[in-house]
Design an enzyme around this catalytic site. Structure first.
Site, PDB file in Angstrom:
ATOM      1  N   SER A   1      33.487 -16.725  -1.862  1.00  0.00           N
ATOM      2  CA  SER A   1      33.765 -17.518  -0.664  1.00  0.00           C
ATOM      3  C   SER A   1      33.702 -19.021  -0.981  1.00  0.00           C
ATOM      4  CB  SER A   1      32.777 -17.119   0.437  1.00  0.00           C
ATOM      5  OG  SER A   1      33.169 -17.635   1.675  1.00  0.00           O
TER       6      SER A   1
ATOM      7  N   ASP B   1      39.616  -9.163   5.542  1.00  0.00           N
ATOM      8  CA  ASP B   1      38.536 -10.140   5.441  1.00  0.00           C
ATOM      9  C   ASP B   1      38.493 -10.898   6.758  1.00  0.00           C
ATOM     10  OD1 ASP B   1      36.977 -12.449   4.940  1.00  0.00           O
ATOM     11  OD2 ASP B   1      37.518 -12.459   2.825  1.00  0.00           O
TER      12      ASP B   1
ATOM     13  N   HIS C   1      34.648  -9.261   3.669  1.00  0.00           N
ATOM     14  CA  HIS C   1      34.461 -10.550   3.003  1.00  0.00           C
ATOM     15  C   HIS C   1      33.408 -10.523   1.890  1.00  0.00           C
ATOM     16  CE1 HIS C   1      34.595 -14.817   2.369  1.00  0.00           C
ATOM     17  NE2 HIS C   1      33.302 -14.943   2.649  1.00  0.00           N
TER      18      HIS C   1
END
Length: 263
Positions: free
Chosen positions: A93, A194, A224
């Site tokens: 991320s 996601d 995610h």
């Protein structure tokens, strides 16, 4: 403030090949710990720093900016470079964006990148309101634990401080502008489903980096936080194969020197 259980930084002293793992926005090293331990078991030197303002309470994060988060991963990278011949950077991320920034800044000192659901932009109309909204509202709903696997949770904040979110938006713009400077071999794994970072972010990164050794892998069974999800083992195996392919140095056996948690 005391660190939340499971959110402690992790360090393992192994061989001459090192890996820095960068966790995500409002998250903690807990999301990277199984991955880090997998790599440590294979003899690699591994570092998972806890980003400033993370792993305690969101009020602490509200006092930090991307410069603080980057300074910590930069410090951890330099520490690995001082003891390892070859160093890779992995990120999840926002940790993916931090990894790209490290690659752009440090050049050939970073041997390769592995990114999982990397962030590139704060999306939606709310993003444009951040410069003003952050002075009126302190937080918004959290983004932690976007995981398909039942019974698994991420150690992260239930609220997102808007001052930090505004800084993240500025950081994404900085990283996007320097993507053409990223030339290292790149393995990018992302989830079609996601709920935090859309696939468009991965597509943008792949279209703008200058890397010629690039591989894209879809994580069909995960959301995610894929490092804790159904595809976690695939991420670990793909990243280990990536390191082996790009490393000519001998890698130590399954017994490393020492692992540690804590500050």
């Amino acid at each position: 403030m005391p660190v939340l259980p499971g959110a402690e930084p992790y360090r393992h002293e192994g061989g001459e090949v090192g890996v820095l793992l960068c966790h995500g926005f409002t998250g903690s090293p807990q999301s990277m710990r199984p991955w880090a331990e997998y790599l440590a078991e294979r003899g690699l030197s591994v570092s998972v720093p806890l980003l400033p303002g993370h792993g305690t309470r969101w009020e602490d994060m509200a006092l930090t900016t991307w410069h603080d988060w980057y300074a910590e991963v930069d410090r951890a990278l330099r520490e690995l470079l001082a003891t390892c011949e070859t160093v890779f950077v992995f990120g999840l991320s926002m940790g993916g964006a931090l990894s790209l920034h490290l690659a752009a800044q440090h050049g050939d000192a970073v041997r390769g990148l592995v990114l999982v659901n990397p962030g590139n932009k704060v999306h939606g109309l709310a993003a444009h309101a951040l410069p003003v909204a952050r002075h009126l509202v302190r937080t918004t709903a959290g983004i932690a634990s976007d995981i398909a696997k039942e019974g698994v949770t991420e150690v992260g904040y239930e609220r997102v401080p808007l001052h930090a979110a505004h800084s993240l938006r500025r950081f994404f713009r900085t990283v996007d502008a320097e993507l053409p400077r990223v030339t290292q071999p790149l393995l990018l794994l992302h989830s079609p489903q996601d709920h935090v970072v859309p696939p468009a972010d991965s597509a943008r990164i792949l279209s703008r980096v200058s890397s010629t050794d690039v591989r894209e892998v879809l994580l069909e069974q995960s959301y995610h936080v894929a490092t804790l999800d159904h595809d976690a083992e695939r991420i670990f195996e793909e990243s280990w194969a990536f390191v082996q392919r790009l490393t000519t140095l001998p890698v130590e056996g399954t017994q490393g020197k020492r692992s540690s948690s804590g500050g």
